[in-house]
Design an enzyme around this catalytic site. Structure first.
Site, PDB file in Angstrom:
ATOM      1  N   ILE A  70       0.898  -1.153   0.000  1.00  0.00           N
ATOM      2  CA  ILE A  70       0.000   0.000   0.000  1.00  0.00           C
ATOM      3  C   ILE A  70       0.940   1.207   0.000  1.00  0.00           C
ATOM      4  CG2 ILE A  70      -0.257  -0.199   2.539  1.00  0.00           C
ATOM      5  CD1 ILE A  70      -3.007   1.163   2.278  1.00  0.00           C
ATOM      6  N   SER A  71       0.727   2.125  -0.929  1.00  0.00           N
ATOM      7  CA  SER A  71       1.664   3.246  -1.085  1.00  0.00           C
ATOM      8  C   SER A  71       1.718   4.090   0.175  1.00  0.00           C
ATOM      9  CB  SER A  71       1.233   4.141  -2.248  1.00  0.00           C
ATOM     10  OG  SER A  71       1.191   3.425  -3.454  1.00  0.00           O
ATOM     11  N   GLN A  72       2.866   4.734   0.360  1.00  0.00           N
ATOM     12  CA  GLN A  72       3.066   5.661   1.481  1.00  0.00           C
ATOM     13  C   GLN A  72       2.064   6.824   1.375  1.00  0.00           C
ATOM     14  OE1 GLN A  72       7.071   7.079   1.420  1.00  0.00           O
ATOM     15  NE2 GLN A  72       6.711   8.644   2.982  1.00  0.00           N
TER      16      GLN A  72
END
Ligand code: SAH
Length: 225
Positions: A70-72
């Site tokens: 899950i992207s930052q």
């Protein structure tokens, strides 16, 4: 398999952690209030296993199934700011992953069409209440290859790629409206530089580049276990 709990709540504690995260993003230079409001509205911990509730509000990427991430939050905020989403925009997302970025786009009033190449991740979202409750008219999810895009739902006002791409896929440029925008991390050495492409009337396009990010790779084809 994830253990999605139908009764997950968004407590004052979660909201407090989220507020602190948003302040942190402001301190790092994110200043688009509509984007910050959307990140405040979406309970990011719903996209994690319950035992990782606190980590959900740290500004970092985190592993999800199928060796993906899950992207930052900073990256989500940065890409979404570049995309300049307007209510009613038809947005194509490549790389559904956890569904968090889709939720942020929906919160901003977009119609979202999202494509994921990992069958495991595609199926997992069916068990996820937050995404499952979204009306089908607002969110279309496909298992497929983002290099091909979605001919049947084109043209798009905006396209966001959430994996590190080797090139700007030509089909995605074709599927973009005139005046439309693509935000894409392009592989360069160890990192990805963020590219914003704006399509002109004659089919040519302008590009702007932004600083380094790190993404899982955009891979061709689909993957089924
Ligand atoms: N937007 C996601 C980020 C997930 S990481 C989120 O908010 O959680 C990037 C995702 O892109 C991974 O799930 C990966 O499987 C997917 N991906 C990589 N190459 C792809 C392709 N060609 N087509 C569609 N999805 C792709």
């Amino acid at each position: 398999m994830k253990m999605w709990d139908e009764n997950r709540i968004d407590s004052y504690r979660h909201q407090g952690l989220r507020k602190a995260l948003i302040q942190g993003l402001r301190d790092k230079g994110i200043n688009d209030e509509r984007v910050l409001d959307a990140l405040m509205a979406v309970p990011r911990h719903y996209f994690f296993d319950p035992e990782f509730d606190d980590i959900a509000y740290e500004d970092r990427a985190f592993p999800i199934s199928a060796n993906q991430t899950i992207s930052q939050p900073y990256t989500v905020a940065f890409q979404t700011s570049l995309l300049n989403v307007k209510p009613g925009d038809r947005v194509l997302e490549i790389g559904t992953g956890s569904g968090y970025q889709s939720a942020v786009l929906l919160e901003m009033g977009a119609y979202v069409i999202t494509i994921e190449r990992q069958h495991e991740l595609f199926l997992e979202l069916n068990r996820f209440p937050y995404i499952a409750k979204i009306p089908k008219s607002r969110l279309k999810r496909f298992f497929g290859d983002g290099f091909i895009g979605s001919h049947s739902f084109a043209p798009f006002d905006k396209i966001i790629i959430t994996c590190g791409a080797p090139i700007v896929p030509p089909k995605l440029i074709e599927q973009l409206k005139t005046g439309g925008v693509i935000v894409i991390p392009l592989a360069e050495d160890e990192h990805h530089k963020m590219l914003r492409l704006t399509k002109n009337e004659d089919g040519s396009y302008e590009t702007e580049t932004f600083s380094n990010f790190s993404f899982v790779p955009m891979l061709p084809g689909t993957q089924t276990l």
